[in-house]
Enzyme design. Sequence first.
Site, mmCIF file in Angstrom:
data_model
loop_
_atom_site.group_PDB
_atom_site.id
_atom_site.type_symbol
_atom_site.label_atom_id
_atom_site.label_comp_id
_atom_site.label_asym_id
_atom_site.label_seq_id
_atom_site.Cartn_x
_atom_site.Cartn_y
_atom_site.Cartn_z
ATOM 1 N N ASP A 1 21.001 57.701 19.237
ATOM 2 C CA ASP A 1 21.487 59.125 19.968
ATOM 3 C C ASP A 1 20.486 59.408 21.283
ATOM 4 O OD1 ASP A 1 18.875 59.747 18.924
ATOM 5 O OD2 ASP A 1 19.583 61.505 17.766
ATOM 6 N N ARG B 1 15.062 50.453 6.735
ATOM 7 C CA ARG B 1 14.511 51.145 5.771
ATOM 8 C C ARG B 1 15.630 52.592 5.708
ATOM 9 N NH1 ARG B 1 10.585 51.677 9.088
ATOM 10 N NH2 ARG B 1 9.968 53.816 9.901
ATOM 11 N N SER C 1 21.510 56.878 12.680
ATOM 12 C CA SER C 1 20.081 57.376 12.684
ATOM 13 C C SER C 1 19.382 57.036 11.989
ATOM 14 C CB SER C 1 20.264 58.834 13.027
ATOM 15 O OG SER C 1 21.161 59.279 14.314
#
Length: 529
Positions: A209, A171, A156
Site C-alpha cells: 500500500d 505468515r 497487506s
Amino acid sequence: MTLEAQSAAIAAQFDYTDDQVNSAVNEFRRQMTEGLEKDGTSLSQIPTYVTGVPNGTEKGLYMAVDLGGTNFRVCSIQLNGDTTFNLTFTKVAIPRKLMVAKTAQELFAFLAKQIELFLQKHHEDHFEQHVRRRMTMSSPDGYKDEHVFRLGFTFSFPVQQVGINKGTLIRWTKGFDIPDAVGKDVCALLQDEIDKLHLPVKVAALVNDTVGTLMARSYSSPGKTGTVLGAIFGTGTNGAYVEKLSNLKKPLSGEYDKTTGEMVINTEWGSFDNQLSVLPNTAWDVALDKASPNPGIQMYEKRVSGMFLGEILRLVIIDLLKDPKVSFFKDENSSSNDWKSTTNIVSDSSIYTQWGLDTAIMSVAAADNTPELSTLRGELEKQLDICSAGLDDAQAFKAIANAIGRRSARLSAVAIAAIVLQTGKLTDPANADEPIDIGVDGSLVEHYPYFRDMIYEALRAIDGIGEEGAKRIRIGIAKDGSGVGAALIALVAAGMEKRLTTADYLGELRSNAKSNNLTVVPEDDAAQD
C-alpha cells in the site's frame, strides 16, 4: 515543583534538537545503503520490481483488489489521461470461518467470487462477451488478449516478493490463520481461482500500500518529474521511493524491466535504527517497548506512528498521577479548580488501561487554542472519564501531548530528508526549478494540526536542504494507494509484460533466423501490434 514546571520538564525530554535530527539523517542514509547491499539489515529496502512511476497521462481501465484485514475491496479504475480518474468499488466482510479456513483454496475462491460479482454488476459488457483476439507478432503464441483486465492485488500481510506479480506468504497476521497458504505464491492462488471461474482478469501486480501511495500521488500531482517518495504517517509508518538500479547491489531473483534504470524500493522504515544509535529513548519509550507485542523492533515506528503516540502520552500521565508531590487531575477542594468543582477520574477510566488513550485526543489538544481549553477538557471527560479537569491540568496535558507530537513530526522529517538527499534531486541542474514531489497518507499528516508545518521546520534545519531546499519539497496528500495506486502498478506491470514478452519473442525469432541462415530479422523498435 509546580505542575507547570513539572510538565515543562517532561516536555523537554521529548525535544529532538537540530543536531540530533542531522545525525539521524546521516544514519538513515547509511542504513539505506546497507539495506540496498544485503538482506537482514534494519532497513529492509525491499525491491518491488516496479520500475517506473506514472506521469498523469496514462489511460485505461484497470482493476484492483485489497485484502488488508477483515474486509475485501474490489475496484475498477478508469484512468482518464489528464491526472484524473473514476473509481468504482464494492467492499465485503471476510467471513470469520474463512479467516481460519483449512485450505487456502477456500479463502481465495471466495475472493475470486467477489471479483466475479463485481464484474457482473459493474462491467457486464466485459463479463459477458468472449475475449476477442487478433493476430500480432508481439506475443509468442501469435495472439493478444484485448479485453483482459490487469489487476493489482494489495495484500497487506508479510510476503517475500520475487517478481512484480509473485510473492510467497511468510505468515498471517490480523486474525488470519490458514497454515496451508504459508510459503505459497498468493498471486498464483488468486489467479487459479479466477481461472476456474473463466474471468477475463489477470493478476498483474502484487502491491504494497505504501508503493501504491507513491503511484497514486505521481499520477495525480502536477509537474514534469514524477513523485520520488510515497509515505504513510498514520496508525503505522512506512515509505517507498524511486532508487537508481545502479545503487541496488543485492541480488534480484525475478524478472524486471531494466530499461528505466530505476526501481521502487519499499524501505520498511518502521524498523529504522532498532539498535537505538540515534533515536531518542525516554523512560516512557522504554516502558512502551517492553510492554509491546514485539519488543526491540519497529523502534522508529514506536516513536512516530499514531498507534503508539497515545500510549506514550498515557504512560507519562500515569507517572504524573502517581507522583504525590504533583497535583495533577486532583484538587484539594473546589477553590483550586477554575470551574469551581473538583476533578475526578472514574475508577474504570481507560487511562488506566494499556492502549486506552487514543492518539486522536492529541489532535484535539493541539487544535484547542481557546482561553479555557474547554474543547480539550470536554474530550478528557468524554474519552477518558476525567471529570471537571482544571485549566492547569489541561495545560499540562496539552504541553506534554504537543511535545510528543512535535518529536514525531521531526522524526518523520528525518526519513523524508534522507530520501530526498539520496535521490540527488536537490542538486540536479536538469531539475533546478522543479518541485520535489512527495505523496503522503495517514491520519497524522491529514488530521494532526500543524504536523506538516513541524516537518518543514525540521527540514529547514537539515544540512543539504536548508531554507531554499525545503521550499522545493512539496508534500501533498495521496489517497487510496490500495485502489488507484494498485491499478497504476497493474498498468506498469502490463507495460513491462509487453516489453519482456516482445523482447523474448523477437530474440527467439532472431535465433531461428540465424539457424536457418535468414537475413531479414525484425528489430525491437520495428515491432508493432
